[in-house]
Structures are given as C-alpha cells and as structure tokens.
Design a protein around this motif. Structure first.
Motif, PDB file in Angstrom:
ATOM      1  N   ASN A   1       0.822  -1.209   0.000  1.00 17.29           N
ATOM      2  CA  ASN A   1       0.000   0.000   0.000  1.00 17.29           C
ATOM      3  C   ASN A   1       0.859   1.263   0.000  1.00 17.29           C
ATOM      4  O   ASN A   1       0.503   2.269  -0.629  1.00 17.29           O
ATOM      5  CB  ASN A   1      -0.943  -0.010   1.201  1.00 17.29           C
ATOM      6  CG  ASN A   1      -2.165  -0.883   0.963  1.00 17.29           C
ATOM      7  OD1 ASN A   1      -3.044  -0.546   0.179  1.00 17.29           O
ATOM      8  ND2 ASN A   1      -2.211  -2.016   1.633  1.00 17.29           N
ATOM      9  N   ALA A   2       1.995   1.225   0.728  1.00 17.86           N
ATOM     10  CA  ALA A   2       2.909   2.367   0.699  1.00 17.86           C
ATOM     11  C   ALA A   2       3.440   2.572  -0.721  1.00 17.86           C
ATOM     12  O   ALA A   2       3.548   3.708  -1.203  1.00 17.86           O
ATOM     13  CB  ALA A   2       4.052   2.146   1.678  1.00 17.86           C
ATOM     14  N   ALA A   3       3.762   1.478  -1.412  1.00 20.56           N
ATOM     15  CA  ALA A   3       4.204   1.580  -2.806  1.00 20.56           C
ATOM     16  C   ALA A   3       3.073   2.115  -3.677  1.00 20.56           C
ATOM     17  O   ALA A   3       3.295   2.944  -4.576  1.00 20.56           O
ATOM     18  CB  ALA A   3       4.666   0.217  -3.315  1.00 20.56           C
ATOM     19  N   GLY A   4       1.844   1.670  -3.401  1.00 20.87           N
ATOM     20  CA  GLY A   4       0.692   2.147  -4.147  1.00 20.87           C
ATOM     21  C   GLY A   4       0.483   3.643  -3.992  1.00 20.87           C
ATOM     22  O   GLY A   4       0.080   4.332  -4.938  1.00 20.87           O
ATOM     23  N   GLU A   5       0.772   4.156  -2.802  1.00 22.77           N
ATOM     24  CA  GLU A   5       0.625   5.594  -2.584  1.00 22.77           C
ATOM     25  C   GLU A   5       1.658   6.387  -3.375  1.00 22.77           C
ATOM     26  O   GLU A   5       1.381   7.500  -3.830  1.00 22.77           O
ATOM     27  CB  GLU A   5       0.704   5.902  -1.089  1.00 22.77           C
ATOM     28  CG  GLU A   5      -0.472   5.316  -0.309  1.00 22.77           C
ATOM     29  CD  GLU A   5      -0.594   5.867   1.097  1.00 22.77           C
ATOM     30  OE1 GLU A   5       0.063   6.890   1.400  1.00 22.77           O
ATOM     31  OE2 GLU A   5      -1.347   5.278   1.900  1.00 22.77           O
TER      32      GLU A   5
END
Length: 311
Positions: free
Chosen positions: A164-168
């Motif tokens: 999710n951090a990568a997605g952000e």
C-alpha cells in the motif's frame, strides 16, 4: 457523530461523473462503492476476477485480471470513464504468501491507476492503515504521536502495508504525470453489515489481560468508506491527497488511552486522545471533503446482511 443508523439518508453526490470504473466490484468494499455510485445515477462498470451472480441497475461487470497490463489498459481505454475507483487488492496478508500479496497489489494498482491517468479519469483508491506499521507488526508498538493522522510517518512491517505504501507512491506519480486528481483513502479495519457480531464481544472484554491491537481497536463501516469515495469524487481536489478513513470511536467502548496503557505500552506524553475516540484522526476528511462517519457499531450490531442485495 452525524448519526448511528445504517441508513444515512439521501445521497448528496454532486459532481460531473457519468461513467465510473470500480475495481474489485464483487468484493467487500467495491460492491458497496458500486452500490452507492449506481444509486447516484452513475453508470458503473465493475471489474473483478469473479463476476457477481446478481444484477444491479446502472451497473454491469467484466472479468479482468488487473495484474495484467494489456487487458487492464485495454478495458479502461475502451470504457473511457470519468472516474476510476480502485478497491481491488489482496487484503488478508496472513492468508496468502507475502510475495503474492505484494506483487498482486502493486501491479494491479500500477496498471489501474496509470490506465486511469492515461484516460484523464479522476482516481480514488483504497490504501490501508497498515502503511503506518503497527498493524501486522512483528512486535506490538505505539507511534510517537496520537491520534495518527495523514502526517504520521509510514513504517510498514509487512508485505500488505508495504504494497500500500508503494501504491501511494504510484498514486502521487500518476497525479503528477497525468495531471489528474488522485485521492488515497486509508481506512482502518473495515466492518461490513452482519460482521459486527463476529467482532470481540465487549461484554466479555477483560482489560486486565488485554493485548495491544495493531489497529488500536479502531474501525470504519464499509458504507462510510463508500461515502468517502463519493465525497472525494465530489470534491475533485487537485493533485494527490490522502485521507484517514475511520469511525469517531473505537469498537470496544473503553477509553482508548486507558486501553493502550493497560496493555503495558506507554502513551506519547502529549497525546490528544479523549475518551473512546479513535486512535486515527478523520479531521482532514471533515475539513476538505465535508465527510463525517455516519455509522457507529452502537446502532448496527443486530444487522445480518453482509453484502448489497444484488450481489
């Protein structure tokens, strides 16, 4: 709190979205987003690996593997939507290998959001509280500041939170590169109607033997997540914005600070927690989106249906 009923009244959607793609449309979050937007009169095209058995007016569905760039880009290009709401993800990191969770979530987010940017479509997508780190952490820990807000440091300790951090980062890149509005939602643990009875029973909760919860006993009703997605589309904010998505209170009914201390963990010296308020702040969403949670566990524990009727 606005109210504690499952029915939060008439939809107040007011934005020029005629066609929207919803990914994960047969899932626990995407189905409710599909339902709400279809109620608004938006023509929804739902994308999912598994097609729903039922039918829904103002919505039709296509089977697409979002980890495959070609079919994802082709489908979104063909639909040419005004908005893309990306809810598809593997959200159970304890049930799947970490590599599968990370690869699925990052690739599906990249393919979907870039396709949306290339189509000049507004984007809303669901990240997770897991980006902060305490959820699914190797050892329980408490952030340096409470309540947690959009400025709290991201310290994920598991493949799901890291995906999710990568997605952000992908979301921010898409906003910069394509000049579209991209809104990231960070929900706390999402409850759906009918699931509340399966949650820890407040009547049997023993404070003397409590263990620290990685979500600090915070939650949000899935219908409020759908309402925030709707509010983000209506706001049409420029660039990339992030919002915590949480109910006002924890799901145990005990003072949150007292719960944390009872588990043997120290609170930040200047914490701002009062009573049973959530350890996550929804103040930014109220300020910029005009969103407040409409559903509390106190009013919906007897509900039995866990999905929209058409699913």
């Amino acid at each position: 709190m606005a109210n504690t009923k499952a029915d939060d009244g008439e939809n107040e959607f007011d934005h020029a979205v005629e066609t929207a793609v919803v990914t994960g449309a047969a899932g626990s979050v995407g189905s409710w987003v599909t339902d709400r937007l279809a109620d608004d009169g938006v023509e929804v095209v739902g994308l999912d690996l598994n097609l729903p058995e039922g039918t829904r007016s103002n919505a039709h569905f296509r089977s697409v593997d979002l980890t495959e760039q070609g079919p994802t880009w082709e489908t979104i290009h063909e639909i040419d939507p005004d908005a893309v709401i990306h809810c598809a993800a593997i959200s159970g990191p304890l049930d799947d290998p970490g590599t599968r969770v990370y690869e699925n979530n990052v690739m599906s987010t990249y393919n979907t959001l870039v396709a949306a940017g290339r189509a000049d479509a507004e984007v809303v997508w669901t990240s997770s509280q897991a980006v902060y780190g305490p959820l699914f952490a190797a050892e329980p820990w408490v952030p340096d500041d409470l309540p947690i807000d959009e400025g709290t440091e991201l310290r994920p300790e598991d493949p799901y939170g890291t995906s999710n951090a990568a997605g952000e980062e992908i979301a921010a890149m898409v906003a910069r590169r394509y000049g579209v509005s991209v809104t990231t939602l960070r929900p706390t643990s999402i409850y759906t109607p009918g699931e509340y009875r399966a949650r820890p029973q407040r009547e049997g909760f023993d404070l003397s033997s409590a263990e620290l919860s990685g979500n600090f006993w915070s939650y949000v009703d899935v219908r409020d997540v759908a309402r925030m997605a709707e509010a983000a589309l209506a706001a049409d904010l420029p660039g990339h914005e992030v919002f915590c998505c949480t109910a006002d209170e924890n799901h145990l009914g005990h003072p949150t600070a007292e719960l944390i201390e009872a588990t043997g963990h120290d609170l930040p010296a200047d914490h701002g927690l009062s009573g049973d308020e959530s350890a996550f702040s929804n103040a930014k969403a109220e300020e910029l989106l005009g969103w407040e949670p409409a559903v509390s566990w106190r009013g919906v524990e007897e509900e039995t249906s866990s999905h929209p009727e058409w699913l």
